[in-house]
Design a protein around this motif. Structure first.
Motif, PDB file in Angstrom:
ATOM      1  N   LYS A  12       0.839  -1.181   0.011  1.00 21.36           N
ATOM      2  CA  LYS A  12       0.094  -0.051   0.040  1.00 21.36           C
ATOM      3  C   LYS A  12       0.846   1.220   0.043  1.00 21.36           C
TER       4      LYS A  12
ATOM      5  N   ASN B  39       2.388   1.757  -3.368  1.00 20.15           N
ATOM      6  CA  ASN B  39       1.466   2.320  -4.296  1.00 20.15           C
ATOM      7  C   ASN B  39       0.961   3.849  -3.969  1.00 20.15           C
TER       8      ASN B  39
ATOM      9  N   HIS C  80       0.220   3.043  -8.620  1.00 21.88           N
ATOM     10  CA  HIS C  80      -0.298   1.556  -8.622  1.00 21.88           C
ATOM     11  C   HIS C  80       0.463   0.877  -9.708  1.00 21.88           C
TER      12      HIS C  80
ATOM     13  N   GLY D  34       3.256  -0.694  -7.951  1.00 23.01           N
ATOM     14  CA  GLY D  34       2.525  -1.787  -7.313  1.00 23.01           C
ATOM     15  C   GLY D  34       2.363  -3.047  -8.015  1.00 23.01           C
ATOM     16  N   ASP D  35       2.023  -2.847  -9.257  1.00 26.37           N
ATOM     17  CA  ASP D  35       1.583  -3.919 -10.138  1.00 26.37           C
ATOM     18  C   ASP D  35       2.908  -4.362 -10.513  1.00 26.37           C
TER      19      ASP D  35
END
Length: 454
Positions: free
Chosen positions: A337, A340, A345, A348-349
């Protein structure tokens, strides 16, 4: 007046000419290309679903064969026979009674046999092919495609070993027709070698669509490749008539109608064309979403999807025989989190993709890796005790942290381990692992939650 009429005539001719050019180059050509690209992308998505369905079937078939060949009682009986402690009559009677009943528990089996390396102990179903015993049993312990007039069959041959000694063999024929989705427009053909694939390459035009490759012929398009191990090759095809339909004809007639009208008709019809195009694109996107939802592989991480896990859990009690054990590891990514929120994001991906790939490359062929939800993953390590599973989890965490040394943030995982057997309550085992993972995360001052209380 004559001059005015001439000017009006020139204006009308100029307008019609400009309208025609605008229609052809500004609307018709881009619209046709957009629709054509969307339909090709839709075909690729459907072809990938076909491919993944068969690949999943092959993987599960190999796992089922491994389960049967690894059965403890089966190994003990064959070992006793090889060591002279059990007679031929006794071992034959045992497998005649137990083998057909065990095979009836597995789906899509058309024929199976089990035996030692010198005679058949028991069979199930009707024989599919004639074969040379030596070639299959001694030289090709593996899987192979068997084309039949009624469809395709997957033959899986597997050794029965005890203390690294080959004491017997197992051969199962699985009906592949269940893995091939039915469709009026798309056809899937399987091959034992790549000779036909080479002819597709030679006789078609190679076309890249958003990173994927299709092969275009005069009357159809192909999506080709090989399954894991390069032992079975596939060609997925669709005719141009089914792929493009009458879209081009509709657009052409619409353009002709558009050129026959003037101001108001031009505006109304032009709006209708774009609405029609939007409707077609929306329909293809909806179809693409529906097809994607049935896939067993998570598109982001490459792990088995949650829907595949649910089907695995539903059939868990019938899947494994007595004596089967495994370690279940519940994994949760730390700081995802924060990554992100800080780096976006997309970062994060990328973390999920790269670390999932690292985990998958560390697993054996018969281990299972699921994306359970969000950044939670489940790993099932077959024939693995808790102590070894703990070492594997720690090693993975070290490798993950090492892989993030060059990044501006630290990547690590929290995990919990519980033991799994053939008669376990899978939900309870996952809950135990989740509690352990929560304690691990709590020690790191991470988020406080329990998966089954959310």
């Amino acid at each position: 007046m004559d001059g005015l009429l001439k000017r009006i005539k020139v204006f009308l001719i100029t307008f019609i000419t400009l309208l025609s050019l605008l229609t052809i180059f500004g609307i018709y050509s881009p619209l046709s290309k957009t629709i054509e690209k969307e339909k090709r992308m839709n075909f690729i998505t459907a072809a990938e679903i076909y491919r993944d369905s068969v690949q999943s079937f092959i993987t599960i078939s190999l796992q089922d064969a491994n389960i049967i060949a690894s059965d403890y009682d089966t190994k003990q009986m064959m070992k006793g026979y090889w060591e002279g402690n059990i007679s031929q009559a006794e071992i034959t009677a045992y497998f005649t009674a137990s083998f057909p009943a065990n095979m009836a528990l597995f789906d899509y089996v058309v024929y199976a046999e089990i035996g030692t390396n010198n005679f058949v102990l028991s069979t199930y179903g009707s024989p599919v092919e004639t074969y040379t015993y030596h070639d299959i049993i001694f030289d090709f312990y593996d899987h192979e495609l068997i084309p039949l007039s009624t469809g395709y069959v997957l033959r899986v041959t597997y050794p029965v070993t005890m203390n690294f000694t080959n004491v017997g063999y197992l051969m199962i024929y699985f009906d592949l027709s269940s893995a091939v989705l039915s469709s009026e427009n798309i056809t899937l053909d399987l091959y034992k070698n790549d000779s036909f694939i080479q002819s597709v390459y030679a006789e078609s035009k190679r076309l890249e669509v958003n990173g994927d490759i299709i092969y275009v012929h005069d009357d159809h398009v192909d999506y080709v490749g090989a399954f894991n191990g390069n032992q079975i090759f596939y060609v997925i095809s669709m005719t141009n008539a089914d792929l493009y339909g009458n879209t081009n004809s509709i657009v052409k007639y619409a353009i002709l109608g558009l050129m026959l009208v003037i101001f108001l008709a031009f505006i109304v019809f032009n709006t209708s064309v774009y609405q029609k195009a939007g409707s077609i694109i929306q329909e293809t996107n909806l179809l693409k979403d529906e097809i994607t939802q049935i896939a067993d592989i998570d598109s982001l991480t490459g792990a088995y999807s949650r829907s595949f896990f649910d089907r695995y859990a539903a059939a868990f009690e019938q899947r494994y025989a007595d004596g089967w054990v495994a370690s279940l590891i519940m994994i949760d990514f730390d700081n995802l989190k924060a990554i992100n929120d800080t780096y976006g994001h997309l970062a994060g991906d990328t973390v999920l993709q790269n670390i999932s790939k690292l985990i998958q490359e560390s697993l054996r062929a018969n281990d299972l890796f699921f994306r359970f939800g969000g950044d939670e993953f489940v790993v099932i390590l077959e024939d693995c005790e808790r102590e070894l599973a703990e070492k594997i989890a720690k090693r993975l965490n070290v490798e993950i942290q090492k892989a993030s040394e060059s990044l501006p943030y630290v990547i690590s995982i929290s995990y919990g381990i519980s033991m799994l057997s053939h008669d376990s309550n899978l939900k309870k085992v996952i809950h135990e692992a989740d509690v352990q993972m929560y304690l691990d995360k709590k020690q790191k001052n991470q988020k406080d939650y329990d998966l089954f209380d959310v």
